[in-house]
Design an enzyme around this catalytic site. Sequence first.
Site, PDB file in Angstrom:
ATOM      1  N   ARG A  47       4.463  -0.569  73.280  1.00  0.00           N
ATOM      2  CA  ARG A  47       3.218   0.110  72.926  1.00  0.00           C
ATOM      3  C   ARG A  47       2.924   1.186  73.958  1.00  0.00           C
ATOM      4  O   ARG A  47       2.801   0.898  75.148  1.00  0.00           O
ATOM      5  CB  ARG A  47       2.055  -0.895  72.862  1.00  0.00           C
ATOM      6  CG  ARG A  47       0.716  -0.222  72.637  1.00  0.00           C
ATOM      7  CD  ARG A  47      -0.455  -1.211  72.550  1.00  0.00           C
ATOM      8  NE  ARG A  47      -1.689  -0.439  72.478  1.00  0.00           N
ATOM      9  CZ  ARG A  47      -2.787  -0.709  73.168  1.00  0.00           C
ATOM     10  NH1 ARG A  47      -2.850  -1.760  73.971  1.00  0.00           N
ATOM     11  NH2 ARG A  47      -3.840   0.076  73.062  1.00  0.00           N
TER      12      ARG A  47
ATOM     13  N   HIS B 211      -6.339   6.624  74.161  1.00  0.00           N
ATOM     14  CA  HIS B 211      -6.565   5.598  75.188  1.00  0.00           C
ATOM     15  C   HIS B 211      -7.336   6.268  76.346  1.00  0.00           C
ATOM     16  O   HIS B 211      -6.775   6.558  77.393  1.00  0.00           O
ATOM     17  CB  HIS B 211      -5.223   5.022  75.640  1.00  0.00           C
ATOM     18  CG  HIS B 211      -5.313   3.694  76.347  1.00  0.00           C
ATOM     19  ND1 HIS B 211      -4.637   2.566  75.940  1.00  0.00           N
ATOM     20  CD2 HIS B 211      -6.002   3.316  77.449  1.00  0.00           C
ATOM     21  CE1 HIS B 211      -4.900   1.557  76.757  1.00  0.00           C
ATOM     22  NE2 HIS B 211      -5.730   1.995  77.698  1.00  0.00           N
TER      23      HIS B 211
ATOM     24  N   GLU C 156      -9.978   0.174  72.549  1.00  0.00           N
ATOM     25  CA  GLU C 156     -11.197  -0.355  73.155  1.00  0.00           C
ATOM     26  C   GLU C 156     -12.408   0.567  73.048  1.00  0.00           C
ATOM     27  O   GLU C 156     -12.907   1.072  74.053  1.00  0.00           O
ATOM     28  CB  GLU C 156     -10.929  -0.715  74.619  1.00  0.00           C
ATOM     29  CG  GLU C 156      -9.806  -1.722  74.772  1.00  0.00           C
ATOM     30  CD  GLU C 156      -9.596  -2.187  76.218  1.00  0.00           C
ATOM     31  OE1 GLU C 156     -10.131  -1.538  77.126  1.00  0.00           O
ATOM     32  OE2 GLU C 156      -8.922  -3.198  76.416  1.00  0.00           O
TER      33      GLU C 156
ATOM     34  N   ASN D 168      -7.115  -7.065  72.518  1.00  0.00           N
ATOM     35  CA  ASN D 168      -6.805  -7.046  73.950  1.00  0.00           C
ATOM     36  C   ASN D 168      -7.607  -8.165  74.603  1.00  0.00           C
ATOM     37  O   ASN D 168      -8.839  -8.147  74.582  1.00  0.00           O
ATOM     38  CB  ASN D 168      -7.209  -5.716  74.600  1.00  0.00           C
ATOM     39  CG  ASN D 168      -6.410  -4.531  74.072  1.00  0.00           C
ATOM     40  OD1 ASN D 168      -5.431  -4.699  73.355  1.00  0.00           O
ATOM     41  ND2 ASN D 168      -6.828  -3.332  74.438  1.00  0.00           N
TER      42      ASN D 168
ATOM     43  N   TYR E 282      -8.138 -10.556  78.121  1.00  0.00           N
ATOM     44  CA  TYR E 282      -7.831 -10.811  79.535  1.00  0.00           C
ATOM     45  C   TYR E 282      -8.515 -12.038  80.113  1.00  0.00           C
ATOM     46  O   TYR E 282      -7.941 -12.756  80.910  1.00  0.00           O
ATOM     47  CB  TYR E 282      -8.224  -9.601  80.400  1.00  0.00           C
ATOM     48  CG  TYR E 282      -7.307  -8.418  80.204  1.00  0.00           C
ATOM     49  CD1 TYR E 282      -6.182  -8.252  80.996  1.00  0.00           C
ATOM     50  CD2 TYR E 282      -7.548  -7.482  79.201  1.00  0.00           C
ATOM     51  CE1 TYR E 282      -5.319  -7.180  80.815  1.00  0.00           C
ATOM     52  CE2 TYR E 282      -6.692  -6.411  79.006  1.00  0.00           C
ATOM     53  CZ  TYR E 282      -5.582  -6.264  79.817  1.00  0.00           C
ATOM     54  OH  TYR E 282      -4.725  -5.215  79.626  1.00  0.00           O
TER      55      TYR E 282
ATOM     56  N   GLU F 141      -2.785  -6.396  74.169  1.00  0.00           N
ATOM     57  CA  GLU F 141      -2.775  -6.430  75.635  1.00  0.00           C
ATOM     58  C   GLU F 141      -3.153  -7.820  76.097  1.00  0.00           C
ATOM     59  O   GLU F 141      -4.064  -8.445  75.558  1.00  0.00           O
ATOM     60  CB  GLU F 141      -3.801  -5.465  76.262  1.00  0.00           C
ATOM     61  CG  GLU F 141      -3.461  -4.010  76.155  1.00  0.00           C
ATOM     62  CD  GLU F 141      -4.518  -3.108  76.799  1.00  0.00           C
ATOM     63  OE1 GLU F 141      -5.183  -3.532  77.781  1.00  0.00           O
ATOM     64  OE2 GLU F 141      -4.662  -1.978  76.321  1.00  0.00           O
TER      65      GLU F 141
HETATM   66  C1  GBH Z   1      -7.630  -2.753  79.515  1.00  0.00           C
HETATM   67  O1  GBH Z   1      -9.001  -2.955  79.336  1.00  0.00           O
HETATM   68  C2  GBH Z   1      -7.295  -1.297  79.317  1.00  0.00           C
HETATM   69  O2  GBH Z   1      -7.000  -1.030  77.960  1.00  0.00           O
HETATM   70  C3  GBH Z   1      -6.117  -0.865  80.160  1.00  0.00           C
HETATM   71  O3  GBH Z   1      -6.008   0.527  80.141  1.00  0.00           O
HETATM   72  C4  GBH Z   1      -6.267  -1.400  81.566  1.00  0.00           C
HETATM   73  O4  GBH Z   1      -5.268  -0.940  82.429  1.00  0.00           O
HETATM   74  C5  GBH Z   1      -6.267  -2.900  81.475  1.00  0.00           C
HETATM   75  O5  GBH Z   1      -7.360  -3.304  80.727  1.00  0.00           O
HETATM   76  C6  GBH Z   1      -6.395  -3.619  82.794  1.00  0.00           C
HETATM   77  O6  GBH Z   1      -7.659  -3.435  83.345  1.00  0.00           O
HETATM   78  O7  GBH Z   1     -15.898  -5.218  86.305  1.00  0.00           O
HETATM   79  O8  GBH Z   1     -17.123  -3.199  85.717  1.00  0.00           O
HETATM   80  O9  GBH Z   1     -14.924  -3.027  86.715  1.00  0.00           O
HETATM   81  C7  GBH Z   1      -9.438  -4.291  79.397  1.00  0.00           C
HETATM   82  C8  GBH Z   1     -10.950  -4.354  79.416  1.00  0.00           C
HETATM   83  C9  GBH Z   1     -12.665  -3.405  80.750  1.00  0.00           C
HETATM   84  C10 GBH Z   1     -11.611  -5.422  81.406  1.00  0.00           C
HETATM   85  C11 GBH Z   1     -13.220  -3.211  82.146  1.00  0.00           C
HETATM   86  C12 GBH Z   1     -12.169  -5.245  82.787  1.00  0.00           C
HETATM   87  C13 GBH Z   1     -13.817  -4.329  84.203  1.00  0.00           C
HETATM   88  C14 GBH Z   1     -15.198  -3.830  84.256  1.00  0.00           C
HETATM   89  N1  GBH Z   1     -11.433  -4.156  80.752  1.00  0.00           N
HETATM   90  N2  GBH Z   1     -13.403  -4.498  82.789  1.00  0.00           N
HETATM   91  S1  GBH Z   1     -15.828  -3.806  85.865  1.00  0.00           S
END
Ligand code: GBH
Length: 470
Positions: free
Chosen positions: A73, A118, A163, A305, A307, A373
């Site tokens: 991807r 993105h 996202e 996605n 996490y 993701e």
């Molecule tokens: C993904 O977002 C993105 O699509 C990707 O580009 C990125 O590299 C990857 O995550 C890893 O981060 O605590 O205020 O800093 C996942 C969603 C949104 C999760 C932002 C973490 C942190 C907000 N992310 N969030 S903050």
Amino acid sequence: MFPSDFAWGASTSAYQIEGGWQADGKGPSIWDTFSHEKGRVFEDQNGDVACNSYELWEKDLECIRQLGLTHYRLSFSWARLLPDGTTRNVNHKGVQYYNRVIDDLLACHVSPMVTLYHFDLPQALEDLGGWKSPGIATHFDNYAKFCFQTFGDRVKLWLTINEPLICAKLGYEDGIHAPGVKEKGISAYQVGHNLLRAHAMAWHSYDSEYRATQRGAVSLALNSDWLEPLNPGSNEDIAATERDLVFTLGWFAWPVFVTGDYPEMMRSAIEHRSKKLGYSGPPRLPSFSKDDPTILGTADFFALNYYTSRKVKAGGDAEQTLCMKSDRDAEEFIDPSWPICGVSWLAVVPYGLRKLLKYIKDTFNDPTVYITENGFSQMGPLQMEDVQRCEFSSSTILEVAKAMQEDGVKVRGYFAWSLMDNFEWADGFSVRFGLFHVDFSDAKLSRTMYLYGQEYAKIISKHHNSGQTH
Ligand code: GBH
């Protein structure tokens, strides 16, 4: 455990890996602008060079082959293809670059999945109002049609927008992503609306003009944490959890998969806060009009996605100013028993993915799902023998198997974030998500497989029957 045609992938995005920010006629994007401003990114780092995938694509391909991926991807840089964002001016060097990437992947029997957007809007379109301006949807649709037309003979899996929640919230509410706007409680809703309109227009274009000949599938990638009540016995916490899910995943998934409009709970919560705080402007959550594209049904699969997870309780309505947090009236916590993997927000909760998949099956009409993701990071001293990330990824993949076998969720693929260490947005290069390590201090930007990558390769080879066509 996994069917032999299961998609085993890894993901990246253009701004995070390509570099070549001014190479061969590429136009600037909002991330070029943003990262060049002081104080936006960790140590004022930027993606000018990043992994230099614009010049080192063969190295990436070697990594992809070493892992044995069936899918890769990537995202297209809109401003590399269309420097001013419009089809008035096509950058043929950009077309050539992505043609080569796609052709090389196919020659190695790896299927490309392409994200059109993105986070990296062409700066020229930002100058016309960007995602806040309704006209952006037509620009996006034109760009999407250009891509379907140019690459759709070979690309069969498309994601319009990555996202929308993060584009809107981090870009326009928190201001920690480009374009760095903080207009709390107002702009993110407007931007989310235009992102949905843009997505839907592009899906309809594919459906009416390209589907019959190209036979691909189009969706958008939605990120969501798994959320559960802080106190499972508290009705307040249960209600707050439901509100939180509706304000994050539901904001975009409800219109696309369930009703064609925003969740009623979201609209009424926002109206309620507007009244309470004496806001008298136009409705903060816009409505779809009869001139807008139909939103319902504009996804051929569910792209998720995932996490991390959070515990939720009511909170936020004490805020005396407009903001999204006060609208949703929910506060999130990390359970102290959950391990943190690298970056502070990444509490590892493998079972959360299984629960979220089941929730998606039950709430959004049992769609086929690609996990587009999922990943684990490291920070600080480099660890090549990263046993913890190995364990986290194999236990998460096990939860995916359970979701499929025990809950009957139709998961069709799993994509690890990310193929290699890259520019992690506001965290710059300080957070490493790669299956491969990239040595950013070495001019060659050499890629070396982590133990985590080796483990992932083993999982893939165990499940993937290489005699099958992908
Ligand atoms: C993904 O977002 C993105 O699509 C990707 O580009 C990125 O590299 C990857 O995550 C890893 O981060 O605590 O205020 O800093 C996942 C969603 C949104 C999760 C932002 C973490 C942190 C907000 N992310 N969030 S903050």
